[in-house]
Design a protein around this motif. Structure first.
Motif, PDB file in Angstrom:
ATOM      1  N   HIS A   1     -30.044   8.022  52.389  1.00 62.50           N
ATOM      2  CA  HIS A   1     -31.321   8.174  53.090  1.00 62.50           C
ATOM      3  C   HIS A   1     -31.150   9.078  54.310  1.00 62.50           C
ATOM      4  O   HIS A   1     -31.998   9.937  54.572  1.00 62.50           O
ATOM      5  CB  HIS A   1     -31.854   6.805  53.506  1.00 62.50           C
ATOM      6  N   TYR A   2     -30.061   8.891  55.050  1.00 61.16           N
ATOM      7  CA  TYR A   2     -29.838   9.720  56.229  1.00 61.16           C
ATOM      8  C   TYR A   2     -29.459  11.154  55.864  1.00 61.16           C
ATOM      9  O   TYR A   2     -29.863  12.099  56.535  1.00 61.16           O
ATOM     10  CB  TYR A   2     -28.748   9.112  57.119  1.00 61.16           C
ATOM     11  N   LEU A   3     -28.681  11.327  54.796  1.00 55.97           N
ATOM     12  CA  LEU A   3     -28.250  12.671  54.421  1.00 55.97           C
ATOM     13  C   LEU A   3     -29.321  13.462  53.672  1.00 55.97           C
ATOM     14  O   LEU A   3     -29.560  14.632  53.968  1.00 55.97           O
ATOM     15  CB  LEU A   3     -26.998  12.604  53.539  1.00 55.97           C
ATOM     16  N   PHE A   4     -29.968  12.830  52.679  1.00 51.73           N
ATOM     17  CA  PHE A   4     -30.851  13.551  51.778  1.00 51.73           C
ATOM     18  C   PHE A   4     -32.323  13.187  51.912  1.00 51.73           C
ATOM     19  O   PHE A   4     -33.166  13.789  51.255  1.00 51.73           O
ATOM     20  CB  PHE A   4     -30.417  13.314  50.320  1.00 51.73           C
ATOM     21  N   GLY A   5     -32.624  12.189  52.713  1.00 50.55           N
ATOM     22  CA  GLY A   5     -34.023  11.814  52.910  1.00 50.55           C
ATOM     23  C   GLY A   5     -34.624  11.030  51.751  1.00 50.55           C
ATOM     24  O   GLY A   5     -35.845  11.006  51.602  1.00 50.55           O
ATOM     25  N   THR A   6     -33.815  10.391  50.940  1.00 51.90           N
ATOM     26  CA  THR A   6     -34.356   9.582  49.839  1.00 51.90           C
ATOM     27  C   THR A   6     -34.924   8.287  50.397  1.00 51.90           C
ATOM     28  O   THR A   6     -34.539   7.826  51.473  1.00 51.90           O
ATOM     29  CB  THR A   6     -33.258   9.254  48.813  1.00 51.90           C
ATOM     30  N   SER A   7     -35.856   7.710  49.675  1.00 51.98           N
ATOM     31  CA  SER A   7     -36.461   6.460  50.133  1.00 51.98           C
ATOM     32  C   SER A   7     -35.506   5.298  49.902  1.00 51.98           C
ATOM     33  O   SER A   7     -34.649   5.331  49.023  1.00 51.98           O
ATOM     34  CB  SER A   7     -37.766   6.205  49.388  1.00 51.98           C
ATOM     35  N   ILE A   8     -35.676   4.268  50.729  1.00 50.60           N
ATOM     36  CA  ILE A   8     -34.839   3.083  50.584  1.00 50.60           C
ATOM     37  C   ILE A   8     -35.712   1.973  50.011  1.00 50.60           C
ATOM     38  O   ILE A   8     -36.577   1.426  50.688  1.00 50.60           O
ATOM     39  CB  ILE A   8     -34.261   2.639  51.938  1.00 50.60           C
ATOM     40  N   THR A   9     -35.503   1.671  48.753  1.00 51.79           N
ATOM     41  CA  THR A   9     -36.216   0.567  48.109  1.00 51.79           C
ATOM     42  C   THR A   9     -35.223  -0.263  47.314  1.00 51.79           C
ATOM     43  O   THR A   9     -34.150   0.210  46.941  1.00 51.79           O
ATOM     44  CB  THR A   9     -37.309   1.082  47.146  1.00 51.79           C
ATOM     45  N   ILE A  10     -35.603  -1.493  47.062  1.00 53.91           N
ATOM     46  CA  ILE A  10     -34.751  -2.374  46.258  1.00 53.91           C
ATOM     47  C   ILE A  10     -34.755  -1.929  44.799  1.00 53.91           C
ATOM     48  O   ILE A  10     -33.838  -2.255  44.044  1.00 53.91           O
ATOM     49  CB  ILE A  10     -35.205  -3.834  46.427  1.00 53.91           C
TER      50      ILE A  10
ATOM     51  N   TYR B   1     -35.201   5.588  39.208  1.00 52.23           N
ATOM     52  CA  TYR B   1     -34.742   6.733  39.995  1.00 52.23           C
ATOM     53  C   TYR B   1     -33.531   7.433  39.380  1.00 52.23           C
ATOM     54  O   TYR B   1     -33.077   8.438  39.897  1.00 52.23           O
ATOM     55  CB  TYR B   1     -34.395   6.276  41.416  1.00 52.23           C
ATOM     56  N   LEU B   2     -32.992   6.896  38.300  1.00 50.60           N
ATOM     57  CA  LEU B   2     -31.812   7.497  37.670  1.00 50.60           C
ATOM     58  C   LEU B   2     -32.245   8.496  36.612  1.00 50.60           C
ATOM     59  O   LEU B   2     -32.518   8.161  35.472  1.00 50.60           O
ATOM     60  CB  LEU B   2     -30.932   6.419  37.023  1.00 50.60           C
TER      61      LEU B   2
ATOM     62  N   ILE C   1     -31.238  12.530  35.300  1.00 52.23           N
ATOM     63  CA  ILE C   1     -30.359  13.684  35.489  1.00 52.23           C
ATOM     64  C   ILE C   1     -31.148  14.976  35.641  1.00 52.23           C
ATOM     65  O   ILE C   1     -30.580  16.025  35.890  1.00 52.23           O
ATOM     66  CB  ILE C   1     -29.350  13.803  34.332  1.00 52.23           C
ATOM     67  N   TRP C   2     -32.482  14.902  35.531  1.00 50.61           N
ATOM     68  CA  TRP C   2     -33.313  16.102  35.617  1.00 50.61           C
ATOM     69  C   TRP C   2     -33.852  16.340  37.016  1.00 50.61           C
ATOM     70  O   TRP C   2     -34.525  17.342  37.254  1.00 50.61           O
ATOM     71  CB  TRP C   2     -34.479  16.023  34.631  1.00 50.61           C
ATOM     72  N   SER C   3     -33.535  15.438  37.969  1.00 52.72           N
ATOM     73  CA  SER C   3     -33.967  15.656  39.350  1.00 52.72           C
ATOM     74  C   SER C   3     -32.769  15.493  40.283  1.00 52.72           C
ATOM     75  O   SER C   3     -31.788  14.823  39.959  1.00 52.72           O
ATOM     76  CB  SER C   3     -35.056  14.646  39.733  1.00 52.72           C
ATOM     77  N   TRP C   4     -32.868  16.094  41.447  1.00 52.21           N
ATOM     78  CA  TRP C   4     -31.754  16.027  42.382  1.00 52.21           C
ATOM     79  C   TRP C   4     -31.618  14.634  42.965  1.00 52.21           C
ATOM     80  O   TRP C   4     -30.514  14.194  43.284  1.00 52.21           O
ATOM     81  CB  TRP C   4     -31.880  17.093  43.467  1.00 52.21           C
ATOM     82  N   THR C   5     -32.701  13.882  43.110  1.00 53.09           N
ATOM     83  CA  THR C   5     -32.581  12.507  43.605  1.00 53.09           C
ATOM     84  C   THR C   5     -31.910  11.606  42.560  1.00 53.09           C
ATOM     85  O   THR C   5     -31.227  10.648  42.918  1.00 53.09           O
ATOM     86  CB  THR C   5     -33.958  11.931  43.990  1.00 53.09           C
ATOM     87  N   GLY C   6     -32.129  11.918  41.285  1.00 54.85           N
ATOM     88  CA  GLY C   6     -31.449  11.171  40.236  1.00 54.85           C
ATOM     89  C   GLY C   6     -29.946  11.369  40.280  1.00 54.85           C
ATOM     90  O   GLY C   6     -29.169  10.432  40.081  1.00 54.85           O
ATOM     91  N   TRP C   7     -29.530  12.607  40.546  1.00 51.83           N
ATOM     92  CA  TRP C   7     -28.100  12.879  40.674  1.00 51.83           C
ATOM     93  C   TRP C   7     -27.509  12.190  41.906  1.00 51.83           C
ATOM     94  O   TRP C   7     -26.383  11.704  41.874  1.00 51.83           O
ATOM     95  CB  TRP C   7     -27.853  14.383  40.755  1.00 51.83           C
ATOM     96  N   ILE C   8     -28.278  12.144  42.970  1.00 53.87           N
ATOM     97  CA  ILE C   8     -27.813  11.479  44.194  1.00 53.87           C
ATOM     98  C   ILE C   8     -27.632   9.982  43.939  1.00 53.87           C
ATOM     99  O   ILE C   8     -26.613   9.388  44.307  1.00 53.87           O
ATOM    100  CB  ILE C   8     -28.801  11.735  45.353  1.00 53.87           C
ATOM    101  N   ASP C   9     -28.612   9.361  43.271  1.00 50.36           N
ATOM    102  CA  ASP C   9     -28.506   7.935  42.983  1.00 50.36           C
ATOM    103  C   ASP C   9     -27.405   7.626  41.969  1.00 50.36           C
ATOM    104  O   ASP C   9     -26.702   6.630  42.086  1.00 50.36           O
ATOM    105  CB  ASP C   9     -29.848   7.396  42.479  1.00 50.36           C
ATOM    106  N   SER C  10     -27.247   8.502  41.001  1.00 55.43           N
ATOM    107  CA  SER C  10     -26.177   8.300  40.012  1.00 55.43           C
ATOM    108  C   SER C  10     -24.809   8.402  40.667  1.00 55.43           C
ATOM    109  O   SER C  10     -23.906   7.605  40.367  1.00 55.43           O
ATOM    110  CB  SER C  10     -26.290   9.337  38.896  1.00 55.43           C
ATOM    111  N   SER C  11     -24.649   9.362  41.549  1.00 55.53           N
ATOM    112  CA  SER C  11     -23.361   9.484  42.242  1.00 55.53           C
ATOM    113  C   SER C  11     -23.140   8.306  43.193  1.00 55.53           C
ATOM    114  O   SER C  11     -22.001   7.861  43.359  1.00 55.53           O
ATOM    115  CB  SER C  11     -23.283  10.807  42.993  1.00 55.53           C
TER     116      SER C  11
END
Length: 135
Positions: free
Chosen positions: A68-77, A85-86, A88-98
């Motif tokens: 959230h601090y680095l990439f600005g993604t939302s914080i949800t349960i 959110y997983l 592979i076709w979006s950058w947030t999906g790659w962030i969550d997968s990693s």
């Protein structure tokens, strides 16, 4: 024969090597140590499962907070418990997968520290993922 020493100690006979009645033999020591380590302790096992599960979700939440601090993604349960959110076709999906893969690396280290026995690591990891699957 000037350089040879003759020892004055006598060697023990085979009868002297027999253990006394109150001394444990090597075989009984191995059996007693094995029985001490293989005792079934449900309180220990359940506390290890709870600790492993709590640390898994804590590490995953900390990594999502860091994202959230680095990439600005939302914080949800939902990021922890759903696959919404997983992707592979979006950058947030790659962030969550990693983030999930990184948490698995930390989880494997915690598994080795908490469980401490290689025989039980597979059981505990399957239990961790089954509880995560059904939650």
């Amino acid at each position: 024969m000037a350089g040879r020493r003759i020892s004055s100690t006598c060697t023990a006979s085979p009868a002297d090597k027999q253990p006394k009645a109150n001394e444990p033999t090597a075989r009984s020591r191995r059996q007693s140590s094995r029985s001490n380590t293989d005792n079934f302790n449900p309180k220990l096992i359940s506390s290890q499962i709870i600790a492993l599960q709590c640390f898994h979700y804590l590490i995953l939440a900390l990594i999502f907070q860091f994202n959230h601090y680095l990439f600005g993604t939302s914080i949800t349960i939902d990021r922890i418990f759903t696959d919404t959110y997983l992707s592979i076709w979006s950058w947030t999906g790659w962030i969550d997968s990693s983030a999930i893969l990184i948490s698995y690396v930390f989880g494997s280290l915690l598994l080795a520290l908490i469980v401490e026995k290689s025989k039980k690591c597979l059981d505990f990891s399957v239990t961790l993922f089954l509880i995560h699957l059904f939650s």
